[in-house]
Design an enzyme around this catalytic site. Structure first.
Site, PDB file in Angstrom:
ATOM      1  N   ASN A 138       0.779  -1.131  -0.095  1.00  0.00           N
ATOM      2  CA  ASN A 138      -0.088  -0.128   0.115  1.00  0.00           C
ATOM      3  C   ASN A 138       0.746   1.386   0.138  1.00  0.00           C
ATOM      4  O   ASN A 138       1.915   1.324   0.611  1.00  0.00           O
ATOM      5  CB  ASN A 138      -0.962   0.024   1.042  1.00  0.00           C
ATOM      6  CG  ASN A 138      -0.422  -0.022   2.732  1.00  0.00           C
ATOM      7  OD1 ASN A 138       0.528  -1.048   2.630  1.00  0.00           O
ATOM      8  ND2 ASN A 138      -1.020   0.785   3.310  1.00  0.00           N
TER       9      ASN A 138
ATOM     10  N   GLU B 263       0.408   5.147   0.622  1.00  0.00           N
ATOM     11  CA  GLU B 263      -0.599   6.197   1.125  1.00  0.00           C
ATOM     12  C   GLU B 263      -0.234   7.804   0.555  1.00  0.00           C
ATOM     13  O   GLU B 263       1.040   7.975   0.171  1.00  0.00           O
ATOM     14  CB  GLU B 263      -0.722   6.171   2.758  1.00  0.00           C
ATOM     15  CG  GLU B 263      -1.218   5.051   3.093  1.00  0.00           C
ATOM     16  CD  GLU B 263      -1.267   4.856   4.531  1.00  0.00           C
ATOM     17  OE1 GLU B 263      -1.965   4.202   5.156  1.00  0.00           O
ATOM     18  OE2 GLU B 263      -0.960   5.892   5.561  1.00  0.00           O
TER      19      GLU B 263
ATOM     20  N   GLU C 170      -3.062  -4.414  -2.913  1.00  0.00           N
ATOM     21  CA  GLU C 170      -3.854  -5.466  -3.920  1.00  0.00           C
ATOM     22  C   GLU C 170      -3.922  -4.826  -5.399  1.00  0.00           C
ATOM     23  O   GLU C 170      -3.574  -5.310  -6.527  1.00  0.00           O
ATOM     24  CB  GLU C 170      -5.045  -5.972  -3.597  1.00  0.00           C
ATOM     25  CG  GLU C 170      -5.429  -6.583  -2.352  1.00  0.00           C
ATOM     26  CD  GLU C 170      -5.422  -5.668  -0.911  1.00  0.00           C
ATOM     27  OE1 GLU C 170      -4.839  -4.926  -1.029  1.00  0.00           O
ATOM     28  OE2 GLU C 170      -6.132  -6.188  -0.229  1.00  0.00           O
TER      29      GLU C 170
END
Length: 160
Positions: A62, A64, A75
């Protein structure tokens, strides 16, 4: 009025050693990439490892951004990279692992709604199910034989 019933089924592994060797390897790769996640705001790191039918493994973590929701989940990072690098390959398996910096994540963490929809797009496109394994930092590992278990009433191109 009538009612419908939708059933989903998952396999549950108590630890990585119960999973097939190929999944253990993917899990290790997902954990390694999870540790490289950029999650300064949520302190919640996620890693994904995708196995393609050509044998290639594509990873994602991930990423951010202070301008929520401009970041991307692990994903989608992995699945979009797989689609970009290997557009003709089919996705066989996705392994997802999550860990919070502030406490131990003991429950399996499934893909979020946006990730489920993205995975659905690829499952429909390749006309073949995608196995999805997901886990927290410790504890059970859940396996779904298809995205349809996680998103049974999925929106797809046939509805447009």
């Amino acid at each position: 009025m009538k009612k419908i019933s939708i059933n989903t089924e998952f396999s549950v592994f108590e630890n990585a050693q119960e999973t097939p060797q190929e999944i253990q390897t993917l899990l290790k790769e997902a954990i390694a990439i999870r540790n490289k996640a950029y999650a300064p705001y949520s302190k919640f790191k996620v890693g994904a490892a995708i196995l393609l039918d050509n044998g290639k493994v594509v990873l994602g973590s991930n990423q951010e951004n202070a301008a929520y929701p401009s970041g991307l989940c692990a994903e989608r990072v992995a699945i979009f990279q797989a689609g970009s690098l290997y557009p003709d390959a089919k996705i066989k398996t996705i392994v997802v692992t999550a860990a919070a910096e502030l406490n131990t994540t003991t429950n399996p963490i499934p893909p979020c709604g946006a990730c489920r929809q993205s995975i659905a797009e690829y499952e429909i496109r390749q006309d073949a199910p995608i196995e999805i394994y997901f886990t927290g930092e410790i504890g059970d590992i859940y396996k779904s034989d298809s995205l349809k278990n996680l998103l049974p009433l999925l929106f797809n191109k046939n509805m447009l």
